[in-house]
Scaffold this motif. Sequence first.
Motif, PDB file in Angstrom:
ATOM      1  N   VAL A   1       0.835  -1.199   0.000  1.00 55.31           N
ATOM      2  CA  VAL A   1       0.000   0.000   0.000  1.00 55.31           C
ATOM      3  C   VAL A   1       0.875   1.256   0.000  1.00 55.31           C
ATOM      4  CG1 VAL A   1      -1.696   1.325   1.305  1.00 55.31           C
ATOM      5  CG2 VAL A   1      -1.912  -1.152   1.139  1.00 55.31           C
TER       6      VAL A   1
ATOM      7  N   LEU B   1      -0.915   0.585  -4.454  1.00 50.98           N
ATOM      8  CA  LEU B   1      -1.290  -0.821  -4.352  1.00 50.98           C
ATOM      9  C   LEU B   1      -1.575  -1.397  -5.731  1.00 50.98           C
ATOM     10  CD1 LEU B   1      -2.055  -3.384  -2.818  1.00 50.98           C
ATOM     11  CD2 LEU B   1      -4.346  -2.424  -2.500  1.00 50.98           C
TER      12      LEU B   1
ATOM     13  N   SER C   1      -8.532  -2.052   0.003  1.00 44.18           N
ATOM     14  CA  SER C   1      -7.450  -2.951  -0.420  1.00 44.18           C
ATOM     15  C   SER C   1      -7.995  -4.334  -0.743  1.00 44.18           C
ATOM     16  CB  SER C   1      -6.381  -3.062   0.676  1.00 44.18           C
ATOM     17  OG  SER C   1      -5.764  -1.819   0.901  1.00 44.18           O
TER      18      SER C   1
END
Length: 359
Positions: A237, A257, A296
């Motif tokens: 990230v 990411l 994510s």
Amino acid sequence: MPLEVKPELPADPNRKGITDHPYWGCFHSQADFEEAQRLGKSYGLDGFTYFPSTTNGERLRYWTCGELSSVSDFQHVPLLCLWSGRWGDDAEMFREALRHERIPEVNGKKIILSYWSEKFNPKPEKLGEKLARVREKVGDRFLYVVDISSVSDEGGAFRKRGAHPPHYVAQEKDLLRRYLRVCDGIGVGDSFAFFKMEKNGRIFNKAQYAAALKMMKEVVDEPEFAGKKLLVTSAMVCHDNSSRQHYTPSQDGTRTLRDSLEVALSVDPDVVVFPEWDEYNENTCLAPTFFNGYTSRRICRHLIAKAKRRPLPALEDEDASVPNLIVSWRKEVSPGEKFFVEVLNVPDGSPAEPIVCRV
């Protein structure tokens, strides 16, 4: 703090004497540990990596939690860096790792990864001697992948020129070959070392990372090593830390990411690692936090399923009636910088109709 830590769960009675510091990934209980595994599976991950130890109580406890876990089809891959006894005797750590069943295998040998092992073992031949001594004690039952940090080009030649000089490529490839002759694979565990300055901020350098992995892929595919050695890449990230403002990338919405994972998957690696820290004043955190929620997870599930050519099933714990959009921005913006907001529509396997956004 990750949102999934549940301190209301009963603590394990064997935690006496083990640190409860919240930033070192300490699991509150066996139930909490298994919740983290289930969350990992929902990301499309195949397992967790971790630093084992023969002396540290919390690290030792991870082995026990893994053995007792009721979560199936989730693997545990140790990172053994051969750091000259920093966390206990190297051979004892290998012996302990090899008795666990959840470590993935290739041709009957367990995969063991490393992190920054080149920095602590800058001479491949010396590392080969260490591994030979370990194998004498525990047997030839593992595949050891060395983490090559020098491919990040810390001298900055790529950032200055936009390409690696030919002499650097030749020199680095020669080093990679020397490591492959004594190890079972090469990898890059610190993709957060690839960065450039953009809009007065440290941004992930996608082109530099792609060039580094291209070098590694070309060497692994040479006749001497093809089909015999492993290639490991990484994605992340970001890496925010106030004491590391000059050599790691800052958080950049979801772009870092997406870019790092796309590059990591582009060379068809054997393993992809997400180096995640959960320490105060750092953030390479893939897990959901108060800042990034489950963004994510959506990105990882989509790209991992695409790379594996697998269908993307809908998540059971998400409401399909909620618009499938991610709105993100840079975590840090300096005075005078433009504030950019990105809006993503990431497929999540749900039957929901496409969402149209207008400005």
